[in-house]
Scaffold this active site. Structure first.
Site, PDB file in Angstrom:
ATOM      1  N   LYS A  22       0.838  -1.207   0.000  1.00  0.00           N
ATOM      2  CA  LYS A  22       0.000   0.000   0.000  1.00  0.00           C
ATOM      3  C   LYS A  22       0.870   1.252   0.000  1.00  0.00           C
ATOM      4  O   LYS A  22       0.648   2.174  -0.789  1.00  0.00           O
ATOM      5  CB  LYS A  22      -0.900   0.006   1.246  1.00  0.00           C
ATOM      6  CG  LYS A  22      -1.564   1.355   1.508  1.00  0.00           C
ATOM      7  CD  LYS A  22      -2.434   1.345   2.752  1.00  0.00           C
ATOM      8  CE  LYS A  22      -1.719   1.603   4.051  1.00  0.00           C
ATOM      9  NZ  LYS A  22      -1.450   3.020   4.366  1.00  0.00           N
ATOM     10  N   ASN A  23       1.864   1.278   0.892  1.00  0.00           N
ATOM     11  CA  ASN A  23       2.619   2.521   1.067  1.00  0.00           C
ATOM     12  C   ASN A  23       3.629   2.781  -0.047  1.00  0.00           C
ATOM     13  O   ASN A  23       4.262   3.840  -0.083  1.00  0.00           O
ATOM     14  CB  ASN A  23       3.307   2.536   2.437  1.00  0.00           C
ATOM     15  CG  ASN A  23       2.289   2.737   3.545  1.00  0.00           C
ATOM     16  OD1 ASN A  23       1.118   3.043   3.274  1.00  0.00           O
ATOM     17  ND2 ASN A  23       2.710   2.560   4.784  1.00  0.00           N
ATOM     18  N   CYS A 126      -4.417  12.891  13.189  1.00  0.00           N
ATOM     19  CA  CYS A 126      -5.063  11.600  12.933  1.00  0.00           C
ATOM     20  C   CYS A 126      -4.906  10.735  14.167  1.00  0.00           C
ATOM     21  O   CYS A 126      -4.325  11.161  15.157  1.00  0.00           O
ATOM     22  CB  CYS A 126      -4.483  10.928  11.701  1.00  0.00           C
ATOM     23  SG  CYS A 126      -2.902  10.170  11.993  1.00  0.00           S
ATOM     24  N   ARG A 131       1.020  14.514  13.548  1.00  0.00           N
ATOM     25  CA  ARG A 131       1.505  14.348  12.184  1.00  0.00           C
ATOM     26  C   ARG A 131       1.559  15.654  11.385  1.00  0.00           C
ATOM     27  O   ARG A 131       0.801  15.854  10.430  1.00  0.00           O
ATOM     28  CB  ARG A 131       0.669  13.286  11.458  1.00  0.00           C
ATOM     29  CG  ARG A 131       0.770  11.948  12.152  1.00  0.00           C
ATOM     30  CD  ARG A 131       0.104  10.854  11.392  1.00  0.00           C
ATOM     31  NE  ARG A 131       0.867  10.398  10.246  1.00  0.00           N
ATOM     32  CZ  ARG A 131       0.434   9.481   9.392  1.00  0.00           C
ATOM     33  NH1 ARG A 131      -0.755   8.928   9.565  1.00  0.00           N
ATOM     34  NH2 ARG A 131       1.174   9.103   8.382  1.00  0.00           N
ATOM     35  N   ASP A 316       4.993   0.602  11.856  1.00  0.00           N
ATOM     36  CA  ASP A 316       3.768  -0.006  11.327  1.00  0.00           C
ATOM     37  C   ASP A 316       3.618  -1.476  11.734  1.00  0.00           C
ATOM     38  O   ASP A 316       2.612  -2.104  11.383  1.00  0.00           O
ATOM     39  CB  ASP A 316       3.715   0.119   9.795  1.00  0.00           C
ATOM     40  CG  ASP A 316       3.487   1.554   9.351  1.00  0.00           C
ATOM     41  OD1 ASP A 316       3.123   2.383  10.196  1.00  0.00           O
ATOM     42  OD2 ASP A 316       3.676   1.837   8.151  1.00  0.00           O
ATOM     43  N   ARG A 408      -8.599  -0.626   4.551  1.00  0.00           N
ATOM     44  CA  ARG A 408      -7.698   0.384   3.981  1.00  0.00           C
ATOM     45  C   ARG A 408      -6.356  -0.228   3.598  1.00  0.00           C
ATOM     46  O   ARG A 408      -5.707   0.247   2.674  1.00  0.00           O
ATOM     47  CB  ARG A 408      -7.444   1.505   4.999  1.00  0.00           C
ATOM     48  CG  ARG A 408      -8.659   2.333   5.295  1.00  0.00           C
ATOM     49  CD  ARG A 408      -8.304   3.504   6.154  1.00  0.00           C
ATOM     50  NE  ARG A 408      -7.381   4.395   5.423  1.00  0.00           N
ATOM     51  CZ  ARG A 408      -7.013   5.585   5.843  1.00  0.00           C
ATOM     52  NH1 ARG A 408      -7.454   6.054   6.971  1.00  0.00           N
ATOM     53  NH2 ARG A 408      -6.195   6.327   5.123  1.00  0.00           N
TER      54      ARG A 408
HETATM   55  C1  EPZ Z   1       4.496   7.015   6.230  1.00  0.00           C
HETATM   56  O1  EPZ Z   1       3.781   8.101   6.806  1.00  0.00           O
HETATM   57  C2  EPZ Z   1       3.536   5.843   6.161  1.00  0.00           C
HETATM   58  N1  EPZ Z   1       2.385   6.198   5.354  1.00  0.00           N
HETATM   59  C3  EPZ Z   1       3.090   5.453   7.571  1.00  0.00           C
HETATM   60  O2  EPZ Z   1       2.274   4.307   7.469  1.00  0.00           O
HETATM   61  C4  EPZ Z   1       4.321   5.112   8.401  1.00  0.00           C
HETATM   62  O3  EPZ Z   1       3.929   4.836   9.724  1.00  0.00           O
HETATM   63  C5  EPZ Z   1       5.301   6.293   8.397  1.00  0.00           C
HETATM   64  O4  EPZ Z   1       5.620   6.663   7.017  1.00  0.00           O
HETATM   65  C6  EPZ Z   1       6.608   5.992   9.119  1.00  0.00           C
HETATM   66  O5  EPZ Z   1       7.210   4.869   8.561  1.00  0.00           O
HETATM   67  C7  EPZ Z   1       2.422   6.013   4.025  1.00  0.00           C
HETATM   68  O6  EPZ Z   1       3.436   5.655   3.454  1.00  0.00           O
HETATM   69  C8  EPZ Z   1       1.182   6.294   3.259  1.00  0.00           C
HETATM   70  P1  EPZ Z   1       6.705  10.283   8.244  1.00  0.00           P
HETATM   71  P2  EPZ Z   1       4.387   9.561   6.776  1.00  0.00           P
HETATM   72  O7  EPZ Z   1       6.642  11.598   7.556  1.00  0.00           O
HETATM   73  O8  EPZ Z   1       5.188   9.735   5.557  1.00  0.00           O
HETATM   74  C9  EPZ Z   1       7.191  13.511  11.750  1.00  0.00           C
HETATM   75  C10 EPZ Z   1       0.310   3.007   7.829  1.00  0.00           C
HETATM   76  O9  EPZ Z   1      -0.228   2.474   8.839  1.00  0.00           O
HETATM   77  N2  EPZ Z   1       6.994  14.564  10.753  1.00  0.00           N
HETATM   78  O10 EPZ Z   1       7.852   9.389   7.933  1.00  0.00           O
HETATM   79  O11 EPZ Z   1       3.274  10.491   7.015  1.00  0.00           O
HETATM   80  C11 EPZ Z   1       5.938  12.669  11.983  1.00  0.00           C
HETATM   81  O12 EPZ Z   1       5.029  13.302  12.829  1.00  0.00           O
HETATM   82  C12 EPZ Z   1       0.883   4.408   7.899  1.00  0.00           C
HETATM   83  O13 EPZ Z   1       0.357   2.448   6.733  1.00  0.00           O
HETATM   84  C13 EPZ Z   1       7.137  15.872  11.114  1.00  0.00           C
HETATM   85  O14 EPZ Z   1       7.434  16.207  12.278  1.00  0.00           O
HETATM   86  O15 EPZ Z   1       5.339   9.526   8.053  1.00  0.00           O
HETATM   87  C14 EPZ Z   1       6.520  11.406  12.540  1.00  0.00           C
HETATM   88  O16 EPZ Z   1       6.815  11.618  13.897  1.00  0.00           O
HETATM   89  C15 EPZ Z   1       0.625   5.088   9.191  1.00  0.00           C
HETATM   90  N3  EPZ Z   1       6.958  16.844  10.175  1.00  0.00           N
HETATM   91  C16 EPZ Z   1       7.853  11.282  11.780  1.00  0.00           C
HETATM   92  O17 EPZ Z   1       8.134  12.589  11.279  1.00  0.00           O
HETATM   93  C17 EPZ Z   1       6.651  16.532   8.889  1.00  0.00           C
HETATM   94  O18 EPZ Z   1       6.502  17.461   8.066  1.00  0.00           O
HETATM   95  C18 EPZ Z   1       7.827  10.310  10.623  1.00  0.00           C
HETATM   96  O19 EPZ Z   1       6.692  10.558   9.803  1.00  0.00           O
HETATM   97  C19 EPZ Z   1       6.518  15.187   8.524  1.00  0.00           C
HETATM   98  C20 EPZ Z   1       6.693  14.209   9.469  1.00  0.00           C
END
Ligand code: EPZ
Length: 431
Positions: A22-23, A126, A131, A316, A408
Site C-alpha cells: 500500500k505505502n 489523525c 503528524r 507499522d 484500507r
Molecule cells: C508514512 O507516513 C507511512 N504512510 C506510515 O504508514 C508510516 O507509519 C510512516 O511513514 C513511518 O514509517 C504512508 O506511506 C502512506 P513520516 P508519513 O513523515 O510519511 C514527523 C500506515 O499504517 N513529521 O515518515 O506520514 C511525523 O510526525 C501508515 O500504513 C514531522 O514532524 O510519516 C513522525 O513523527 C501510518 N513533520 C515522523 O516525522 C513533517 O513534516 C515520521 O513521519 C513530517 C513528518
C-alpha cells in the site's frame, strides 16, 4: 457496518500470498501526475485507500483503466492499472478528500512541477498523532516554492517551475522524502536530499521515477542526488511486496503456532522485524518463493523492541508485535519513537485479557497464559490488525468492529487467513 468475527485457537498452516505494498502504491500512483503519458503500475493491491486515491487523482484530471482478469490469473494476482494525466484540470485538493487520506497531501509536489501551482488542504491530525507537514513544506521551499497558508489550505506557487537546491531534513520523514523526490525530479538544476528516509517504498518511487526518465541516485540511503530533467515520460513499474503485510502475517503465525509460506515476501524488506521474530522462538526461513514462518510448540519468548526508521523495527508493525507479546512467557518493553500517540490498541488488547502498562513512549507488556475473546474496536489500520492477531489466539470469540480500517490496508484478510485454517469471517449487519 461490517465486523470481523474470529474464533481463536487454530494453528495457521499453508500459504499466504503477499500483496503489493500500500505505502509504495500510493506515492507511485501520485507520481502519475508528473507526466502526460501513461504510467502503468502492476501488482497494485485492491484496497480502499487505492480506490480513494484513484478518486482524488481523477479530480486533478488523471484517467485510469484497470486490466481485466487474465487467463490463469490467481484471485490473489495484483491489479495492473494504467494512469494517464494528459492535462492537469484542477490544482486544488479539497479538505473532504485530503482529510480522509493523509498521503493525498503528497499531490502537492507533482502538481507544482506540472502546473506551477497547487492548493492542497492541510491534512490535520489523525488517530496516531499530530503528524505535522512542516518538513514537507520546508523541502518545497528549498526547491523555490512560495507558500502561504490560507483557510486551512497550503497555497503554493512555482510560476517559473521548481529549482534544484539542498533539502536537509531535520527528522527522517517518508512523506517528506517522497515530496522532495517528486519535486526535484523535474526541477531546474540539481538537488541533494540529506537525512532522506531509506524506506524501501522511497527506493521503489525513485526506481519508478527513473524509469520515467528522472535522474535519481542514492535512493535507499540517507543522501539522495537528483539531476532535474525538463519532462518525464510514461513507464511500466511493478509495486514491491508489502513488508508490513508480511510482518503482520509472520507475527500471526508466531502467535498461533503453525507453518506458513508468505509467498512473494522479501526478507530484505523487513530484516529487523524478522530478526526479532526469530528471537521470540519462531523459525524464519527465507526461501526462493518467499519467507516461511514456523513455530511448533515452545513458548513465545519476550523480546524488547524500539521502533525506528528503516532499517530499524517499523512503527507499522509495533501494534502487531505487541499483540504477539501479550502471550509471551515473560515481560517485554515496546518503545515507540516515530509517532507520539500510537498506543491506541493497548486498551483494546486489555479487553482480551492482555496486561500492558504505559510509561511515556514505552509499553510494558506482561505476557499472560491465555487471552479471552471479546468485542473490540480500533482507531487505525495497524491497531485493528493487532486485535485480529490477538483474536486468533484468544479462547472463544472475538469481534473486531470498524472493519473499514482493515480494508484500507489489508487485501482479502479473512480469505488469506481462512485458507490457512483460521476461523474468521466477515459479518454484515442486515440492512
Ligand atoms: C508514512 O507516513 C507511512 N504512510 C506510515 O504508514 C508510516 O507509519 C510512516 O511513514 C513511518 O514509517 C504512508 O506511506 C502512506 P513520516 P508519513 O513523515 O510519511 C514527523 C500506515 O499504517 N513529521 O515518515 O506520514 C511525523 O510526525 C501508515 O500504513 C514531522 O514532524 O510519516 C513522525 O513523527 C501510518 N513533520 C515522523 O516525522 C513533517 O513534516 C515520521 O513521519 C513530517 C513528518
Amino acid at each position: 457496518m461490517d465486523r470481523i468475527r474470529i474464533t481463536g485457537g487454530q494453528k495457521l498452516l499453508g500459504v499466504i500470498p503477499i500483496s503489493g505494498a500500500k505505502n509504495a502504491a500510493l506515492p507511485l500512483m501520485i507520481a502519475s501526475l508528473l507526466t502526460p503519458e501513461t504510467l502503468t503500475l502492476e501488482n497494485v493491491p485492491r484496497l480502499a485507500d487505492v480506490r480513494l486515491l484513484i478518486r482524488i487523482l481523477g479530480n486533478h484530471g488523471v484517467d485510469h483503466t484497470v486490466d481485466g482478469k487474465r487467463l490463469g490469473d490467481s484471485p490473489n494476482a495484483g491489479q495492473t492499472i494504467h494512469f494517464r494525466s494528459k492535462e492537469i484540470v484542477d490544482t486544488t485538493a479539497p479538505y473532504e478528500l485530503v482529510s480522509r487520506m493523509r498521503a493525498s497531501f503528497w499531490v502537492l509536489a507533482p502538481l507544482l512541477a506540472r502546473a506551477g501551482e497547487a492548493k492542497v488542504s492541510l491534512p490535520g491530525g489523525c488517530a496516531i498523532g499530530t503528524r505535522p507537514v512542516d518538513l514537507l513544506l520546508e523541502a518545497l521551499q528549498s526547491l523555490g516554492v512560495d507558500l502561504e497558508i490560507e483557510n486551512g489550505y497550503v497555497v503554493a506557487t512555482a510560476r517559473k517551475g521548481l529549482v534544484g537546491g539542498e533539502v536537509n531534513f531535520a527528522k527522517v520523514t517518508v512523506g517528506g522524502t517522497h515530496t522532495a523526490l517528486m519535486g526535484a525530479a523535474m526541477a531546474r538544476g540539481d538537488t541533494v536530499i540529506r537525512n532522506a528516509a531509506c524506506e524501501p517504498e522511497v527506493k521503489d518511487l525513485a526506481d519508478c521515477l527513473n524509469a520515467m526518465g528522472a535522474k535519481i541516485s542514492g535512493a535507499g540511503t540517507s543522501t539522495i542526488e537528483v539531476q532535474g530533467v525538463t519532462s518525464l515520460h510514461g513507464a511500466r513499474h511493478s509495486v514491491l511486496p508489502d513488508r508490513i503485510e508480511t510482518g503482520t502475517y509472520a507475527m500471526a503465525v508466531a502467535m498461533t503456532g503453525g507453518d506458513v509460506l508468505l509467498e512473494g515476501a522479501r526478507a530484505d524488506l523487513l530484516q529487523a522485524a524478522l530478526d526479532v521474530l526469530a528471537q521470540t522462538g519462531a523459525d524464519v526461513l527465507p526461501t526462493e518463493l518467499g519467507v516461511r514462518i514456523r513455530r511448533n510448540g515452545g513458548a513465545i519468548e519476550p523480546v524488547d523492541v524500539t521502533t525506528d526508521p528503516f532499517p530499524g523495527f517499523p512503527t507499522d508493525l509495533q501494534a502487531q508485535f505487541m499483540g504477539l507479546m501479550t502471550r509471551a512467557a515473560g515481560s517485554s518493553r515496546i518503545t515507540e519513537t516515530i509517532f507520539e500517540n500510537r498506543f491506541m490498541h493497548v486498551q483494546e488488547l486489555a479487553r482480551l485479557g492482555a496486561r500492558i502498562r504505559l510509561d511515556g513512549d514505552t509499553a510494558i507488556v506482561e505476557g499472560v497464559k491465555a487471552l479471552t475473546g471479546a468485542p473490540v474496536m480500533a482507531t487505525d489500520l495497524r491497531a485493528s490488525v493487532s486485535l485480529v492477531i490477538a483474536g486468533l489466539a484468544a479462547q472463544g470469540d472475538t469481534t473486531v468492529h470498524r472493519v473499514y480500517h482493515l480494508d484500507r490496508g489489508f487485501e482479502r484478510l479473512e480469505q488469506k487467513l481462512v485458507a490457512c485454517g483460521a476461523q474468521i469471517e466477515r459479518v454484515s449487519d442486515p440492512g
